[in-house]
Motif scaffolding. Sequence first.
Motif, PDB file in Angstrom:
ATOM      1  N   ASP A  36      -5.124  -7.578  -5.877  1.00 41.01           N
ATOM      2  CA  ASP A  36      -3.628  -7.595  -5.086  1.00 41.01           C
ATOM      3  C   ASP A  36      -3.766  -6.873  -3.976  1.00 41.01           C
ATOM      4  O   ASP A  36      -2.626  -6.699  -2.986  1.00 41.01           O
ATOM      5  N   MET A  37      -4.808  -5.976  -3.467  1.00 39.52           N
ATOM      6  CA  MET A  37      -4.800  -5.282  -2.204  1.00 39.52           C
ATOM      7  C   MET A  37      -5.838  -6.174  -1.264  1.00 39.52           C
ATOM      8  O   MET A  37      -6.293  -5.944  -0.085  1.00 39.52           O
ATOM      9  N   LYS A  38      -6.241  -7.060  -1.745  1.00 38.23           N
ATOM     10  CA  LYS A  38      -7.432  -7.927  -0.951  1.00 38.23           C
ATOM     11  C   LYS A  38      -7.105  -8.469   0.582  1.00 38.23           C
ATOM     12  O   LYS A  38      -7.721  -8.097   1.213  1.00 38.23           O
ATOM     13  N   HIS A  39      -5.708  -8.730   0.583  1.00 33.56           N
ATOM     14  CA  HIS A  39      -5.128  -8.902   1.854  1.00 33.56           C
ATOM     15  C   HIS A  39      -3.984  -8.122   2.364  1.00 33.56           C
ATOM     16  O   HIS A  39      -3.114  -8.508   3.112  1.00 33.56           O
ATOM     17  N   ASN A  40      -3.990  -6.799   1.680  1.00 28.51           N
ATOM     18  CA  ASN A  40      -3.073  -5.943   1.925  1.00 28.51           C
ATOM     19  C   ASN A  40      -3.553  -4.545   2.385  1.00 28.51           C
ATOM     20  O   ASN A  40      -3.328  -3.714   1.667  1.00 28.51           O
ATOM     21  N   GLY A  41      -3.811  -4.607   3.636  1.00 29.31           N
ATOM     22  CA  GLY A  41      -4.473  -3.247   4.397  1.00 29.31           C
ATOM     23  C   GLY A  41      -3.350  -1.941   4.176  1.00 29.31           C
ATOM     24  O   GLY A  41      -3.641  -0.917   4.284  1.00 29.31           O
ATOM     25  N   ASP A  42      -2.169  -2.803   4.453  1.00 32.95           N
ATOM     26  CA  ASP A  42      -1.003  -1.589   4.621  1.00 32.95           C
ATOM     27  C   ASP A  42      -0.864  -1.127   3.115  1.00 32.95           C
ATOM     28  O   ASP A  42      -0.652   0.282   3.173  1.00 32.95           O
ATOM     29  N   LYS A  43      -0.947  -1.568   2.190  1.00 32.90           N
ATOM     30  CA  LYS A  43      -1.069  -0.941   0.769  1.00 32.90           C
ATOM     31  C   LYS A  43      -2.199  -0.097   0.799  1.00 32.90           C
ATOM     32  O   LYS A  43      -1.809   1.120   0.227  1.00 32.90           O
ATOM     33  N   MET A  44      -3.161  -0.373   1.053  1.00 35.54           N
ATOM     34  CA  MET A  44      -4.427   0.539   0.989  1.00 35.54           C
ATOM     35  C   MET A  44      -3.963   1.853   1.817  1.00 35.54           C
ATOM     36  O   MET A  44      -4.431   2.831   1.340  1.00 35.54           O
ATOM     37  N   LEU A  45      -3.872   1.704   2.915  1.00 36.90           N
ATOM     38  CA  LEU A  45      -3.389   2.953   3.963  1.00 36.90           C
ATOM     39  C   LEU A  45      -2.364   3.745   3.397  1.00 36.90           C
ATOM     40  O   LEU A  45      -2.327   4.697   3.314  1.00 36.90           O
ATOM     41  N   LEU A  46      -1.107   2.979   2.749  1.00 36.99           N
ATOM     42  CA  LEU A  46      -0.084   3.672   2.415  1.00 36.99           C
ATOM     43  C   LEU A  46      -0.497   4.206   0.958  1.00 36.99           C
ATOM     44  O   LEU A  46      -0.149   5.627   0.863  1.00 36.99           O
ATOM     45  N   ARG A  47      -1.348   3.864   0.054  1.00 37.68           N
ATOM     46  CA  ARG A  47      -1.827   4.795  -1.028  1.00 37.68           C
ATOM     47  C   ARG A  47      -2.891   5.839  -0.793  1.00 37.68           C
ATOM     48  O   ARG A  47      -2.732   6.809  -1.568  1.00 37.68           O
ATOM     49  N   ALA A  48      -3.408   5.798   0.440  1.00 39.23           N
ATOM     50  CA  ALA A  48      -4.232   6.912   0.898  1.00 39.23           C
ATOM     51  C   ALA A  48      -3.394   7.934   1.098  1.00 39.23           C
ATOM     52  O   ALA A  48      -3.799   9.174   0.816  1.00 39.23           O
ATOM     53  N   PHE A  49      -2.475   7.780   1.972  1.00 37.73           N
ATOM     54  CA  PHE A  49      -1.460   8.873   2.152  1.00 37.73           C
ATOM     55  C   PHE A  49      -0.658   9.422   0.939  1.00 37.73           C
ATOM     56  O   PHE A  49      -0.629  10.609   0.725  1.00 37.73           O
ATOM     57  N   ASP A  50      -0.389   8.534   0.116  1.00 38.47           N
ATOM     58  CA  ASP A  50       0.588   8.985  -0.992  1.00 38.47           C
ATOM     59  C   ASP A  50      -0.326   9.911  -1.854  1.00 38.47           C
ATOM     60  O   ASP A  50      -0.031  10.564  -2.416  1.00 38.47           O
ATOM     61  N   THR A  51      -1.691   9.421  -2.069  1.00 38.47           N
ATOM     62  CA  THR A  51      -2.598  10.232  -3.058  1.00 38.47           C
ATOM     63  C   THR A  51      -3.127  11.570  -2.277  1.00 38.47           C
ATOM     64  O   THR A  51      -3.004  12.646  -3.029  1.00 38.47           O
ATOM     65  N   MET A  52      -2.903  11.482  -1.113  1.00 39.10           N
ATOM     66  CA  MET A  52      -3.258  13.162  -0.477  1.00 39.10           C
ATOM     67  C   MET A  52      -2.016  13.975  -0.740  1.00 39.10           C
ATOM     68  O   MET A  52      -2.170  15.048  -0.863  1.00 39.10           O
TER      69      MET A  52
END
Length: 124
Positions: free
Chosen positions: A81-97
């Motif tokens: 689901d994140m293969k073509h969704n860099g926005d999701k990976m970026l958002l999740r990194a900030f959310d995890t922090m």
Amino acid sequence: MKERAYQWARALCYYAEEGAEFLREFWQMLEQSEGVMQEFTYYLEHQNFLCEYKVAGYSVVDLMVWQMDHFKAQMDRGKDDMKHNGDKMLLRAFDTMLKMEQSPEYYVNLLQTETGTDYPEKYV
């Protein structure tokens, strides 16, 4: 800048296919965190990571790399689901922090034990 940051958070949530509840919770935590807000707005302005703020010694890039490792393991299982969704990976990194600020021991344990990839010594 705060309004611009909110609009960007809203756009990230939209492109990451996250709903209004996720945005509400994310923004609420972000407003309460001076350090993560600084990292978030720096990325918004420069399209690059500042990496000055750390939680328990980990930066947002460390969290993103950890998530990418998990993402690769998920792809191996056919979940992409994140293969073509860099926005999701970026958002999740900030959310995890943001979540890591509240429970640093929990996330440090995950970072040190859940690599997302298998290797012979992983469970020894």
